[in-house]
Enzyme design. Structure first.
Site, PDB file in Angstrom:
ATOM      1  N   HIS A  42       3.238   2.688 -10.294  1.00  0.00           N
ATOM      2  CA  HIS A  42       2.805   1.546  -9.291  1.00  0.00           C
ATOM      3  C   HIS A  42       1.733   1.063  -9.594  1.00  0.00           C
ATOM      4  O   HIS A  42       0.882   0.352  -8.856  1.00  0.00           O
ATOM      5  CB  HIS A  42       2.815   2.241  -7.793  1.00  0.00           C
TER       6      HIS A  42
ATOM      7  N   HIS B  37      10.323   1.343  -5.901  1.00  0.00           N
ATOM      8  CA  HIS B  37      10.864   2.212  -6.869  1.00  0.00           C
ATOM      9  C   HIS B  37      11.938   2.016  -7.557  1.00  0.00           C
ATOM     10  O   HIS B  37      12.685   2.914  -7.853  1.00  0.00           O
ATOM     11  CB  HIS B  37      11.125   3.600  -5.803  1.00  0.00           C
TER      12      HIS B  37
END
Ligand SMILES: Nc1ncnc2c1ncn2[C@@H]1O[C@H](COP(=O)(O)OP(=O)(O)O)[C@@H](O)[C@H]1O
Ligand SMILES: Nc1ncnc2c1ncn2[C@@H]1O[C@H](COP(=O)(O)OP(=O)(O)O)[C@@H](O)[C@H]1O
Ligand SMILES: [Mg+2]
Ligand SMILES: [Mg+2]
Ligand SMILES: [Mg+2]
Ligand SMILES: [Mg+2]
Lengths: 333, 213, 333, 213
Positions: free
Chosen positions: A56, A219
């Site tokens: 991320h 995700h």
């Protein structure tokens, strides 16, 4: 799989070596996979830590520094860090005023941070408070879900809460600011492509030409629904509408609007999308007083974006504007 | 307080064979587990468990725990410390609680093993607040311990019943809509996919039936 | 083609609307497609302008602001701006001390800036100097090429030269700093994937799984050679070796190392690559005193990276460290 | 200074038909030009020229230039102001120089048209410093003006000869290694591909042969 990596098993630890080499202001505990302020702990300041799966970036390691996080734990790609990491980060960040855990609402993150908080409290006496970010309007908080996911608001929360901690507030007050940010922020995301988890070696899902996923998280998981590819102005509607219908702007508060790139979408498109989002907000009577455009909470190389709208009051605005100095966000110093 | 070995009982060496067999099964099915997690999750369940079980084998090799409790707790602690995600705390807690229930004994009889398994599954419920039908590993584990208890005194038969029940529980996750974990974010789109955690849980029981029976 | 756009013909103008909306400190001349400092011209300061095709964001518009550029012209995607734009930007940037044109060495950019400089000189009397950036070691400067391309060094040059202009130097001195930066910088890039020019609608070239291009520029063009995909450490060798063999580090000067993402490669991989690059430089005896890691001069959504090494002397280092406040680079204020 | 129309001469209306035809050909071949530019460039030659010629038609429609020089210069200025890249200044300069050479006349005879074309091509060389064999538009244009001059007095025949020569020049770029423009960055990899600029230059001469002859 086409990636600039060596062995997929070493991606996170080798990226941490790069972070250490590139940022002399940051320390890296390679054993525990923690990025921390080289001057941590800051005496008397509430420590702020966060963490989560890797992939991320710049979240969270790129938000470590004065005015934001004191330490961040890097899990494997898309995998929450383990309690040991969180315990070690808590120790690094504790300057005597306690430590706030900023946790994105995923089962794994919540459980691992919970276990860590239990261990810290039992073993060290460091005072710990936790705030769970759950701002994703794609997911309804109901019996049928694990609650809303924590997405874009996390970035804004880490910045604003970091400024509150810098002002010398105590743990309860800092945690309160964090909860206020979470309550005032809503997000919604979409994907044009899937992404490839290095250890998996192939795209998480298949998204044919001409289709996109609406309501994705960070995700690489599929979203709430798959729809035909649409022009940017329609995509913007699909993202902004559910966000606004979940936030009450009748009080005349201003908004911080965050147009986030998922990793593989270039700035040219992000600015174009931001224009569409700003137009819709203007039509809806929302006054945008601050904005942030760029890839700040990503999903590897996924193409797509998310929109976060944060309702600002004078205090949150002042804290947002306060100086920050991290690899990912920097101003005022 | 060391237990007297009983006929047909499960000793530390057998428990170690179970862990070895589970680690082997996870390695063998790693891609399948990740593929299942790709459909309704984030494509890491296989690599998560494989990483954890590799670490468990290393920990057990270096430490060689002498009791059932020590072996199971070391397994649980290693999983907690190396897996992460949802399955790390859940499988970790399973083995930690199972080890605590087993106690510092050299072997477990059928009833003690059953009680330990049930305690482990209770740990998963305590951590994950899972209920039957949520489409999680609990949907394989809950029927497994029930079947174990219903199967009578013979540990092999009990474990085979448990393993069969876990397989059925795993298969039964396919039509379910997830209500826990990442898969729940998919809403109705989670229907029609087998839960990765239930799949690895069935591997765990299958390995038990092969090695402890 | 999967992009967050409306009509491909409107990509650049709509992105400029987004830049204007997101950055109140910047002005945008939508007619001429120019991004400029809202407070331009700065009286008495040499004006700095640049420009080029769009699709390289944040370059150049994202580098407009105090301490860097005064104005930037956005051409169509990968297409040099036209002379009219450059003339208008020159006027906007002229605070009475003349204007420096920072031009990347591409036939189109050079010709359009040249025509603009002719027009400015003839029509307005504004003093103009030009510096052409040509730092790409993938291309040999020879009879058989249009000379080296201008790539990564452009970012560093705009920052450092901006600081020199901020110090109040005259046009000749500012241009001299720019030329020194260009002389001290070398770059080399690679691609894992092609990119898609919106108006073309399909990838510029086909790059199968298992292959990569070495020696690419920033316009989505194929590179110098196609080779099998290799681990990051080997890719780093392929990029750093030609850069170092073209720069003399025997004097003991420090280096600024810039690991640039081409647009579609996430930070996780860029940091991992930076680690590989830093290791090679250390082995070669090069002292890295500053670094920059991230997507700063991109090629739409292309996956890949480039390495730029800039030999620093004390003055260039001081100018690099000077405050800058632009959407793309910001520190010190 | 207005010229007396000559038999077989090219007047302003014919020049306008040439521009219209070239614009049409560019629009029709836009994808092909971009595809050629994808192989050895940056995939924009088709859209660059299409954008420019659309703007040229709009400018000529609103302004309706009365002389050959005015029409050609307006064309050139519009291309310079709307195309960008390498081809904008090059084609722009071509038409600007051609217009200057043509002068403020209502029509051009064969010799005047030839001189104007040659002046235009000279502008490309001045701007781009291109030489024969560099694999650029010049490789189509240079043989075209030579063939025009060699073909004699009849403008139609001269333009057909020029167009044929441009086509051959275009084809002859295929085996060349580029030494100018973006394609030169590819080194030997530019060999085997037809130059996009030479291709559009051949369209320009083809349109001339169709409309001015
Ligand atoms: N609350 C819960 N209770 C029980 N099991 C759960 C719960 N949440 C998730 N799981 C199990 O965890 C599995 C996913 O594990 P894994 O992929 O390793 O972690 P993550 O979801 O964090 O990526 C799911 O398939 C499910 O069986
Ligand atoms: N120096 C030059 N002289 C003549 N023609 C050139 C030169 N450089 C490039 N060209 C021509 O320009 C064409 C490319 O035009 P275009 O794609 O529109 O511009 P760019 O290369 O800037 O993207 C090439 O195919 C070539 O024919
Ligand atoms: Mg995970
Ligand atoms: Mg998972
Ligand atoms: Mg171009
Ligand atoms: Mg081109």
């Amino acid at each position: 799989m086409k990636k600039l990596i060596n062995d997929p098993a070493d991606v996170v630890s080798e990226a941490l070596l790069g972070i250490a080499a590139a940022h002399p202001d940051l320390g890296v505990d390679h054993q525990n996979k923690i990025v921390y302020r080289a001057d941590a702990p800051v005496r008397g300041k509430v420590g702020l830590i966060s963490g989560g799966g890797s992939g991320h970036e710049p979240l969270h390691g790129g938000f470590v520094g004065p005015g934001m996080l004191d330490a961040a734990c890097a899990g494997e790609v898309f995998t929450s860090p383990v309690p040991d990491q969180v315990v070690a980060a808590t120790r690094l960040a504790d300057g005597g005023a306690g430590v706030l855990h900023i946790v994105k609402n995923y089962t794994g993150d919540v459980m691992n941070f919970e276990m860590a908080a239990e261990l810290v409290t039992a073993d060290t006496g460091v005072e710990v408070a936790s705030v769970v970010v759950d701002d994703d309007v794609a997911v309804q908080d109901s019996l049928y879900t694990a609650g809303r996911r924590g997405v874009g608001t996390t970035v804004l929360l880490e910045k604003i809460t970091g400024a509150a901690a810098d002002e010398g507030r105590d743990l309860a007050a800092v945690a309160d600011v964090a909860r206020r940010v979470n309550a005032a922020g809503r997000s919604m995301g979409m994907a044009l492509t899937s992404c490839t988890v290095p250890a998996a070696g192939q795209p998480t899902f298949d998204l044919p030409e001409g289709e996109m996923e609406i309501g994705i998280g960070i995700h690489g998981e599929p979203g709430r629904r798959r729809v035909p590819l649409a022009p940017a102005r329609e995509v913007a509607e699909m993202l902004v509408e559910p966000v606004l219908s979940d936030l009450d702007f009748t009080g005349g508060d201003g908004a911080l609007v965050f147009l986030n790139g998922m990793g593989g979408t270039p700035m040219l498109e992000l600015y174009l999308m931001y224009n569409e989002v700003a137009k819709i907000l203007q039509k809806a009577g929302v006054t945008v007083v601050r904005s942030l455009v760029g890839p700040y909470i990503t999903s590897l190389e996924m193409a797509g974006c998310s929109v976060t709208v944060l309702k600002l009051d004078d205090e949150l605005l002042r804290l947002w504007d306060a100086p920050v100095s991290t690899p990912g966000l920097r101003w005022g110093r | 307080m060391s237990a007297v070995p009983t006929e047909g009982a499960v000793d530390v060496a057998a428990l170690r064979r179970w862990i070895d067999a589970f680690a082997g099964d996870v390695a063998e099915h790693q891609e399948e587990l990740t593929r299942l997690d790709s459909a309704i999750g984030d494509a890491d369940h296989g690599s998560n468990l494989a990483r954890g079980m590799k670490a468990v084998l290393a920990a057990l090799d270096s430490e060689r725990p002498a009791t059932a409790g020590a072996l199971l707790k070391r397994t649980g602690m290693t999983l907690v410390s190396t897996v992460g995600g949802a399955s790390g705390p859940l499988y970790g807690t399973f083995f930690l609680r199972m080890g605590t229930a087993a106690g510092e004994v050299e072997s477990l009889d059928t009833a003690a093993l059953g009680a330990a398994l049930r305690a482990g599954v209770g740990g998963i419920v305590a951590r994950g607040k899972s209920e039957l039908g949520d489409k999680t590993m609990y949907d394989a584990l809950a029927p497994a311990v029930d079947a174990y208890d219903a199967a009578g005194d013979e540990v092999g038969a009990a474990l085979r019943a448990a393993s069969d029940a876990a397989d059925r529980g795993r298969d039964a996750t396919i039509p379910l809509q997830a209500r826990k974990g990442r898969a729940s974010y998919l809403g109705e789109r989670s229907v029609g996919h087998q839960d990765p955690g239930a799949t690895s849980a069935a591997l765990l029981l299958g390995a038990a039936a092969r090695t402890l029976g």
